[in-house]
Design a protein around this motif. Structure first.
Motif, PDB file in Angstrom:
ATOM      1  N   ALA A 150       0.838  -0.987  -0.119  1.00 33.00           N
ATOM      2  CA  ALA A 150       0.029  -0.068  -0.050  1.00 33.00           C
ATOM      3  C   ALA A 150       0.929   1.326   0.073  1.00 33.00           C
ATOM      4  CB  ALA A 150      -0.842  -0.020   1.382  1.00 33.00           C
ATOM      5  N   ARG A 151       2.127   1.242  -0.648  1.00 36.02           N
ATOM      6  CA  ARG A 151       2.982   2.420  -0.039  1.00 36.02           C
ATOM      7  C   ARG A 151       2.702   3.610  -0.986  1.00 36.02           C
ATOM      8  NH1 ARG A 151       8.337  -0.296  -3.325  1.00 36.02           N
ATOM      9  NH2 ARG A 151       7.472  -0.419  -5.605  1.00 36.02           N
ATOM     10  N   GLU A 152       1.509   3.429  -2.031  1.00 36.91           N
ATOM     11  CA  GLU A 152       1.041   4.638  -2.795  1.00 36.91           C
ATOM     12  C   GLU A 152       0.018   5.182  -2.051  1.00 36.91           C
ATOM     13  OE1 GLU A 152       3.338   2.262  -5.759  1.00 36.91           O
ATOM     14  OE2 GLU A 152       2.049   1.683  -4.412  1.00 36.91           O
ATOM     15  N   GLY A 153      -0.358   4.829  -0.859  1.00 36.84           N
ATOM     16  CA  GLY A 153      -1.595   5.378  -0.312  1.00 36.84           C
ATOM     17  C   GLY A 153      -1.337   6.366   0.708  1.00 36.84           C
ATOM     18  N   THR A 176      -5.678   4.551  -8.008  1.00 35.70           N
ATOM     19  CA  THR A 176      -5.245   3.861  -6.925  1.00 35.70           C
ATOM     20  C   THR A 176      -4.563   2.756  -6.892  1.00 35.70           C
ATOM     21  OG1 THR A 176      -7.144   4.768  -5.309  1.00 35.70           O
ATOM     22  CG2 THR A 176      -5.829   2.694  -4.613  1.00 35.70           C
ATOM     23  N   ASP A 236      -2.955  -0.226  -5.033  1.00 33.35           N
ATOM     24  CA  ASP A 236      -2.934  -0.757  -3.850  1.00 33.35           C
ATOM     25  C   ASP A 236      -3.246  -2.178  -3.810  1.00 33.35           C
ATOM     26  OD1 ASP A 236      -3.690  -1.596  -0.888  1.00 33.35           O
ATOM     27  OD2 ASP A 236      -3.859   0.525  -0.439  1.00 33.35           O
ATOM     28  N   HIS A 261      -5.933  -3.051  -0.573  1.00 36.65           N
ATOM     29  CA  HIS A 261      -7.029  -2.463   0.117  1.00 36.65           C
ATOM     30  C   HIS A 261      -7.990  -1.885  -1.423  1.00 36.65           C
ATOM     31  CE1 HIS A 261      -3.805  -2.077   3.001  1.00 36.65           C
ATOM     32  NE2 HIS A 261      -4.885  -2.300   3.807  1.00 36.65           N
ATOM     33  N   GLU A 262      -9.112  -1.352  -0.856  1.00 34.77           N
ATOM     34  CA  GLU A 262      -9.828  -0.604  -1.946  1.00 34.77           C
ATOM     35  C   GLU A 262     -10.142  -1.223  -3.107  1.00 34.77           C
ATOM     36  OE1 GLU A 262      -8.839   3.413  -2.850  1.00 34.77           O
ATOM     37  OE2 GLU A 262      -7.946   3.890  -0.764  1.00 34.77           O
ATOM     38  N   VAL A 274      -2.437   4.112   6.124  1.00 37.02           N
ATOM     39  CA  VAL A 274      -2.475   2.835   5.542  1.00 37.02           C
ATOM     40  C   VAL A 274      -1.270   2.197   5.417  1.00 37.02           C
ATOM     41  CG1 VAL A 274      -3.275   1.386   3.547  1.00 37.02           C
ATOM     42  CG2 VAL A 274      -4.710   3.221   4.546  1.00 37.02           C
ATOM     43  N   PRO A 275      -0.060   2.697   4.746  1.00 43.30           N
ATOM     44  CA  PRO A 275       1.402   2.240   4.701  1.00 43.30           C
ATOM     45  C   PRO A 275       1.791   1.846   5.980  1.00 43.30           C
ATOM     46  CG  PRO A 275       1.067   4.152   3.294  1.00 43.30           C
ATOM     47  CD  PRO A 275      -0.184   4.277   4.002  1.00 43.30           C
TER      48      PRO A 275
END
Length: 516
Positions: free
Chosen positions: A189-192, A204, A206, A209-210, A397-398
């Motif tokens: 999730a590092r782009e979160g 997004t 991820d 998630h999502e 998140v991340p």
């Protein structure tokens, strides 16, 4: 000593040393060859085979959402993304285990099996942490601490990713059992963060998630974590507890000797876990909310100095029981909206994840859109609300799994997933949706990214007993009506009556019996 006993001891020791994770530390030296097949997958004893997985990874990738694939493999970022066609940017040959074996080298048993030949069925019961004795609560916290601070670093994760166009391979670093899971959640999730949303034109990226994989990804993630704690404690019956926050009780578990103090409205910069400072990792977003997307995407250097655990607890904003009942009333697991599988869904997964607004009268479901229709509206319900309530590391998140309460929170979410599977058994015959078209890693046949050993969403879409665990209770102990706009219907079959209500009914029955 007979051969059978010697073999059993050998397997037991092997299980202690090499259970599961991203990659075993022994594969650090084989990155250049692209082969991660420790102990030759124990092929001599028929447990597994060293197998080339490139074609299968390519096939999975071809089923993914084209917009996300272009962002991941195009020129959006300078580095090669090691999650693309997982895990072939790192290893193209890995162990494929024969049933009922499991693990990076197939030396372990699959979930729900035990014994030297993995033929014995085994099931653990995940308890309600709030109801454990003080000694057992302490034992759980100590197991987590030992996983965090052990000098043993049995796993290897990516440290650096090479530039695009380079023939270089990733470099690896070794990590402790706990920090492995901090790393995995961050990598998924590092782009979160908000600056990545801008760079990705509000798309997004991820892998956990999502989207549809949220529950299956975390189910496998928790299974791996639970097995690590079994390894740390040397107790194969150790079960990961859950925290039933829907009762709006249990604040007594937040003490310095257990899961750290809660101080609503204050920034806590040194939360203690089990009476000790708790060091964190992969947390640039916590220390700098305006961190760039490029910086956030960097693989975590787990050897760098880090800070202690942060929380910024809000005033009481934990989820309401009626929200869970509303989620469980949705018979559809997930659905596609405007050609996308994302947080616009009104299915069970998206409601439980927290991207659908819920009202007491259940007249409408507020999908995740703002006033102009963009998918960036409400996100403050159920699962998400618990993260937001704690703030700090858990609130981003991340970095979320830095806070150990993360695992008890997600065990409760998994328990609700199990409630839903129990209520709608027909969903199992229909299978996990979607088959194709979703974010890479979110489709039925996709391997869960960046988890290892390789398992698909379709495999994880099953009752918990298949994986060797059950929950102490699948009943909700809390139900509320929310005032005059409440749903007049009685609680669903997943609830139990409060003691006072039960006593009142008993008295009424006695009175009726007298007059009949």
């Amino acid at each position: 000593m007979g051969f059978g006993i010697l073999f059993a001891i050998f397997v037991f020791i092997g299980n202690l040393l090499l259970v599961n994770g991203q990659f075993p530390a022994s594969c650090v030296g084989t990155v250049s060859s692209g082969v991660c097949c420790p102990n030759n997958c124990n092929a001599a004893s028929g447990r597994g085979t060293c197998t080339t997985i490139t074609n299968k990874a390519n096939s999975q990738w071809s089923n993914g959402d084209s917009t996300i694939k272009d962002l991941l493999s195009g020129a959006t970022f300078d580095e090669k993304d090691s999650r693309v066609r997982w895990p072939t940017e790192i290893f193209t040959q890995v162990c494929v285990c024969n049933d009922p074996y499991f693990g990076p080298d197939c030396s372990d048993c699959k979930f729900g099996r035990t014994g030297p030949d993995c033929l014995i069925t085994s099931t653990v019961t995940r308890p309600n942490f709030r109801k454990l004795s003080s000694d057992k609560q302490t034992r759980v916290v100590n197991a987590i601490k030992n996983a965090k601070y052990s000098s043993n670093k049995p796993w290897a994760v990516v440290l650096t990713e090479p530039k695009r166009g380079s023939s270089s391979k990733v470099t690896m670093q070794t990590v402790t059992s706990y920090d492995l899971f901090v790393y995995l959640h961050h990598m998924a999730a590092r782009e979160g963060i908000k600056n990545c949303k801008v760079k990705l034109d509000n798309n997004t990226i991820d892998f956990a998630h999502e989207g549809p994989t949220f529950l299956t990804w975390h189910r496998y993630y928790l299974l791996l974590f639970e097995r690590e704690l079994q390894n740390v404690t040397g107790d194969s019956s150790f079960a990961l507890p859950y925290w039933d926050w829907e009762t709006r009780t249990g604040k007594e578990i937040f003490t310095n000797s257990l899961f750290g103090m809660l101080s609503p409205g204050m920034l806590q910069e040194n939360v203690q876990i089990g009476g000790s400072d708790w060091k964190t990792a992969c947390d640039d977003i916590v220390r700098n909310p305006n961190v760039s997307c490029v910086k956030s995407r960097e693989s975590c250097n787990l050897q760098q100095p880090n800070v202690t655990l942060w929380r910024k607890v809000k005033d009481d904003s934990s989820p309401r029981p009626f929200e869970i009942h509303e989620a469980l009333n949705q018979s559809v697991f997930d659905n596609q909206v405007e050609g996308k599988w994302n947080k616009a869904s009104t299915g069970f997964r998206n409601i439980l994840e927290g991207f659908v607004g819920l009202s007491c009268n259940k007249s409408t479901l507020q999908t995740n859109r703002d006033d102009v229709g963009n998918l960036n509206g409400t996100h403050e319900f159920l699962h998400n609300k618990v993260h937001i309530y704690f703030g700090g590391h858990l609130g981003n998140v991340p970095s979320a799994s830095n806070d150990p309460i993360f695992f008890l929170h997600h065990a409760n979410i998994d328990r609700m997933f199990e409630m839903w599977l129990n209520k709608y058994p027909q969903s199992l015959s229909a299978g996990y949706p979607p088959v194709s078209g979703a974010h890479p890693g979110h489709n039925r046949g996709d391997w869960l990214v960046p988890l290892f050993p390789l398992v698909t969403n379709g495999e994880m879409f099953a009752r918990s007993t298949k994986f060797g665990y059950r929950y102490e209770s699948l009943e909700l102990e809390a139900y509320e009506t929310c005032g005059p706009t409440a749903d007049p219907e009685p609680p669903s079959s997943t609830t139990v009556l409060q003691p006072a209500a039960g006593l009142l009914i008993l008295v009424l029955l006695v009175i009726l019996g007298v007059f009949v």
